[in-house]
Write a protein that holds these residues in place. Sequence first.
Motif, short mmCIF file in Angstrom:
data_model
loop_
_atom_site.label_atom_id
_atom_site.label_comp_id
_atom_site.label_asym_id
_atom_site.label_seq_id
_atom_site.Cartn_x
_atom_site.Cartn_y
_atom_site.Cartn_z
N THR A 1 6.56 13.73 -3.72
CA THR A 1 5.49 14.14 -3.33
C THR A 1 5.79 14.94 -2.10
OG1 THR A 1 4.67 12.29 -2.36
CG2 THR A 1 3.77 12.96 -4.45
N ASP B 1 -9.23 24.18 -13.83
CA ASP B 1 -8.13 23.60 -13.82
C ASP B 1 -8.44 22.27 -14.48
OD1 ASP B 1 -6.78 25.61 -12.80
OD2 ASP B 1 -7.09 25.07 -10.54
N ARG C 1 -0.40 13.88 -7.23
CA ARG C 1 0.24 14.94 -6.36
C ARG C 1 -0.75 15.85 -5.86
NH1 ARG C 1 5.27 16.57 -6.79
NH2 ARG C 1 5.89 15.10 -8.38
N TRP C 2 -1.73 16.20 -6.34
CA TRP C 2 -2.64 17.30 -5.89
C TRP C 2 -3.61 16.68 -4.84
CZ3 TRP C 2 -3.20 22.47 -7.85
CH2 TRP C 2 -2.41 22.66 -8.93
N GLN C 3 -3.20 15.38 -4.39
CA GLN C 3 -4.12 14.95 -3.21
C GLN C 3 -3.36 14.84 -1.93
OE1 GLN C 3 -7.04 14.32 -4.04
NE2 GLN C 3 -6.58 15.08 -6.14
N PRO D 1 -2.89 21.76 -1.84
CA PRO D 1 -2.20 22.36 -3.02
C PRO D 1 -3.03 23.36 -3.67
CG PRO D 1 -2.06 19.86 -3.00
CD PRO D 1 -2.58 20.21 -1.89
N GLU D 2 -4.03 23.24 -3.67
CA GLU D 2 -5.47 24.55 -4.04
C GLU D 2 -4.99 25.85 -3.32
OE1 GLU D 2 -6.27 21.51 -3.03
OE2 GLU D 2 -7.51 20.70 -4.68
N ARG E 1 -6.88 16.40 -12.09
CA ARG E 1 -5.60 16.74 -11.41
C ARG E 1 -4.91 14.95 -11.04
NH1 ARG E 1 -5.75 21.56 -8.76
NH2 ARG E 1 -6.08 22.91 -10.36
N PHE F 1 5.03 21.28 -8.12
CA PHE F 1 3.95 20.89 -8.79
C PHE F 1 4.01 19.86 -10.23
CE2 PHE F 1 2.14 24.66 -6.31
CZ PHE F 1 0.91 23.93 -5.98
N ARG G 1 1.05 19.84 1.36
CA ARG G 1 2.38 20.22 0.85
C ARG G 1 3.19 20.94 2.14
NH1 ARG G 1 2.95 20.93 -4.45
NH2 ARG G 1 4.37 22.74 -4.32
#
Length: 352
Positions: free
Chosen positions: A114, A3, A9-11, A56-57, A6, A119, A14
């Motif tokens: 967020t 990927d 947002r990926w931190q 997120p992952e 990041r 995504f 969600r």
Amino acid sequence: MTDPVRSSRWQIARPAVSTRFLLDTACAHGLSETACLDGTGLRASDLDDPRAVVLPEQEMRVIRNLLAGGGDPLELGLDAGLRYSLTSTGILGYALLSSPTVREAISILARFATLTSAFFDVLFVETAAGMLVEIGNGDVPADTRAFLLTRDLVAGFRMATLLLTPEALTMIAALDHPVRLEVRDEISTRYGEYARGLVAPFGVTLDIRFGAHRNAFTIPSGILDRPTPAPAPQTAALCIEQCEQLLDQRRRFTGAAAQVRHLLLRNPAAMPTLAAAARELGLSERTLHRRLADSHTTFRTLVGQVREALATELLTEGLTVESVARHLGYSDTAAFTHAYRRWRGHPPSHRP
């Protein structure tokens, strides 16, 4: 699968409801929840708590498992997107609904983006024509982009109509030109059929430009200062305060360290190894080690912290030293006593 780098947002953890919608979509298309959750470390029951969050992952792994089932990404994205409503966004949805105007609702959405399940990074820019909403390609993995773009556009249009009063929708329908939707060629032109179908009941027409250089649409300027269906400034202010608190909580939950703690707490008597934890999170050992280092910790440190916290709690509840040692997976009481002395400076039998 590699990927890209990041964004922030990926931190942020969600809302679990988004992953629940993915499982519901999978079941509707003949796929099992177990298959979709493979490699995530999640159980379906984990998603039923309205306060639950996922990393997120983990959600991205569920999406890839869903797509691996062989379904059409467009169809799956449409199905998933139609499951969203303003209430599915929790307190943020109520903040939007109670905003005095559409413009203020958009401002709140941009501020707390967020907290949503999106995504993509979304940019809001006011122009002479209205509020330009541009969906950036950002760092969304290429293999999931078509699905996510369809899902998020469908969900976005669906929720946007709930923020508009019948009068505002009538104003849009009366425009002497259709609302333009610009779409890159990442998704099939068949999306146009679905997009037009979503807004047709409101008398709104779309001019969809495929193969554009961006994914974007403009909210007409004439409706930006129109009231939302249930304007309540005091309620909105309270909801905004709660959104701030929720965002702070999500940030504290963030990252691999928090998820490793979750895995360790799931079965303290048989805590996973670093390798097992990495597999459950869908990461390589090297990647997990690096992410923990980014959080200024290590797997061994987290194991010690979790065991120390649990040991203190169990001893306070009156369990014997032998019982606590078993609960925490120690081979014998002496090993637990040695570890406890290292943590606290005195044996577990000592009561200050």
